[in-house]
Motif scaffolding. Structure first.
Motif, PDB file in Angstrom:
ATOM      1  N   PRO A 120       0.816  -1.217   0.000  1.00 54.34           N
ATOM      2  CA  PRO A 120       0.000   0.000   0.000  1.00 54.34           C
ATOM      3  C   PRO A 120       0.850   1.268   0.000  1.00 54.34           C
ATOM      4  N   GLY A 121       0.474   2.179  -0.896  1.00 56.80           N
ATOM      5  CA  GLY A 121       1.157   3.451  -0.990  1.00 56.80           C
ATOM      6  C   GLY A 121       1.968   3.621  -2.253  1.00 56.80           C
ATOM      7  N   VAL A 122       2.334   2.510  -2.903  1.00 55.78           N
ATOM      8  CA  VAL A 122       3.100   2.616  -4.151  1.00 55.78           C
ATOM      9  C   VAL A 122       2.191   3.183  -5.239  1.00 55.78           C
ATOM     10  N   ALA A 123       2.708   4.105  -6.021  1.00 53.65           N
ATOM     11  CA  ALA A 123       2.009   4.623  -7.200  1.00 53.65           C
ATOM     12  C   ALA A 123       2.417   3.750  -8.382  1.00 53.65           C
ATOM     13  N   CYS A 124       1.434   3.161  -9.061  1.00 55.89           N
ATOM     14  CA  CYS A 124       1.697   2.186 -10.125  1.00 55.89           C
ATOM     15  C   CYS A 124       1.107   2.671 -11.446  1.00 55.89           C
ATOM     16  N   VAL A 125       1.936   2.682 -12.483  1.00 50.38           N
ATOM     17  CA  VAL A 125       1.504   3.143 -13.797  1.00 50.38           C
ATOM     18  C   VAL A 125       1.681   2.006 -14.802  1.00 50.38           C
ATOM     19  N   ARG A 126       0.589   1.616 -15.440  1.00 48.67           N
ATOM     20  CA  ARG A 126       0.656   0.588 -16.483  1.00 48.67           C
ATOM     21  C   ARG A 126       1.159   1.223 -17.780  1.00 48.67           C
ATOM     22  N   THR A 127       2.121   0.561 -18.409  1.00 49.68           N
ATOM     23  CA  THR A 127       2.681   1.045 -19.679  1.00 49.68           C
ATOM     24  C   THR A 127       2.721  -0.112 -20.681  1.00 49.68           C
ATOM     25  N   PRO A 128       1.563  -0.632 -21.084  1.00 50.21           N
ATOM     26  CA  PRO A 128       1.531  -1.850 -21.902  1.00 50.21           C
ATOM     27  C   PRO A 128       2.198  -1.728 -23.266  1.00 50.21           C
ATOM     28  N   HIS A 129       2.416  -0.530 -23.738  1.00 47.38           N
ATOM     29  CA  HIS A 129       3.087  -0.332 -25.029  1.00 47.38           C
ATOM     30  C   HIS A 129       4.484   0.250 -24.832  1.00 47.38           C
ATOM     31  N   GLY A 130       5.000   0.170 -23.614  1.00 49.63           N
ATOM     32  CA  GLY A 130       6.310   0.711 -23.298  1.00 49.63           C
ATOM     33  C   GLY A 130       6.207   2.048 -22.592  1.00 49.63           C
ATOM     34  N   LEU A 131       7.292   2.432 -21.960  1.00 50.17           N
ATOM     35  CA  LEU A 131       7.335   3.688 -21.220  1.00 50.17           C
ATOM     36  C   LEU A 131       7.711   4.817 -22.164  1.00 50.17           C
ATOM     37  N   THR A 132       6.792   5.736 -22.349  1.00 49.65           N
ATOM     38  CA  THR A 132       7.048   6.914 -23.172  1.00 49.65           C
ATOM     39  C   THR A 132       7.370   8.096 -22.266  1.00 49.65           C
ATOM     40  N   GLU A 133       7.917   9.132 -22.852  1.00 50.77           N
ATOM     41  CA  GLU A 133       8.190  10.334 -22.070  1.00 50.77           C
ATOM     42  C   GLU A 133       6.897  10.918 -21.513  1.00 50.77           C
TER      43      GLU A 133
END
Length: 134
Positions: free
Chosen positions: A95-108
């Motif tokens: 709990p507390g982690v900020a999670c970002v899904r990047t299914p097509h890769g990490l873009t700027e």
């Protein structure tokens, strides 16, 4: 990061992978250029590694927390997995982690949107981030 990225100079960078090929993952990190003119690779940016078969939420992130002393609410996680829900696993188990899904890769754009959401205090799975960059 290009130009030294002074706004992130105090950040601790970690990688977590559940690959069954940790040696190959290390080779990739060591050979993926970030700043070819300075000879820097992704491995040069990484302070901590948790690369072995296992759960992000139940093994990798708790190990990173113990290793770094960084509280979960000060962690930002970008994940490109499309065959499982690592972000959900981390959000539930840590709990507390900020999670970002990047299914097509990490873009700027996703990186910047994730940083902005993190700075606003958003935590858990940040699905709104992907909507912000469409």
């Amino acid at each position: 990061l290009p130009g030294g990225a002074p706004r992130l100079s105090s950040a601790t960078v970690a990688v977590a992978s559940s690959t069954t090929e940790p040696a190959y993952a290390a080779t990739c990190l060591e050979n993926l250029p970030v700043s070819p003119e300075r000879g820097e690779t992704v491995a040069d940016l990484v302070d901590h590694r948790q690369i072995y078969p296992g759960s992000k939420g139940r093994q990798h992130f708790p190990a990173l927390q113990r290793e770094t002393g960084v509280p979960f609410d000060q962690m930002l996680f970008f994940d490109d997995c499309t065959y499982g829900d690592n972000c959900g696993d981390v959000a539930r188990s840590c709990p507390g982690v900020a999670c970002v899904r990047t299914p097509h890769g990490l873009t700027e754009a996703l990186f910047d949107a994730g940083l902005a959401a993190f700075a606003r205090g958003e935590r858990g799975v940040l699905d709104a981030v992907k909507d912000a960059v469409k």
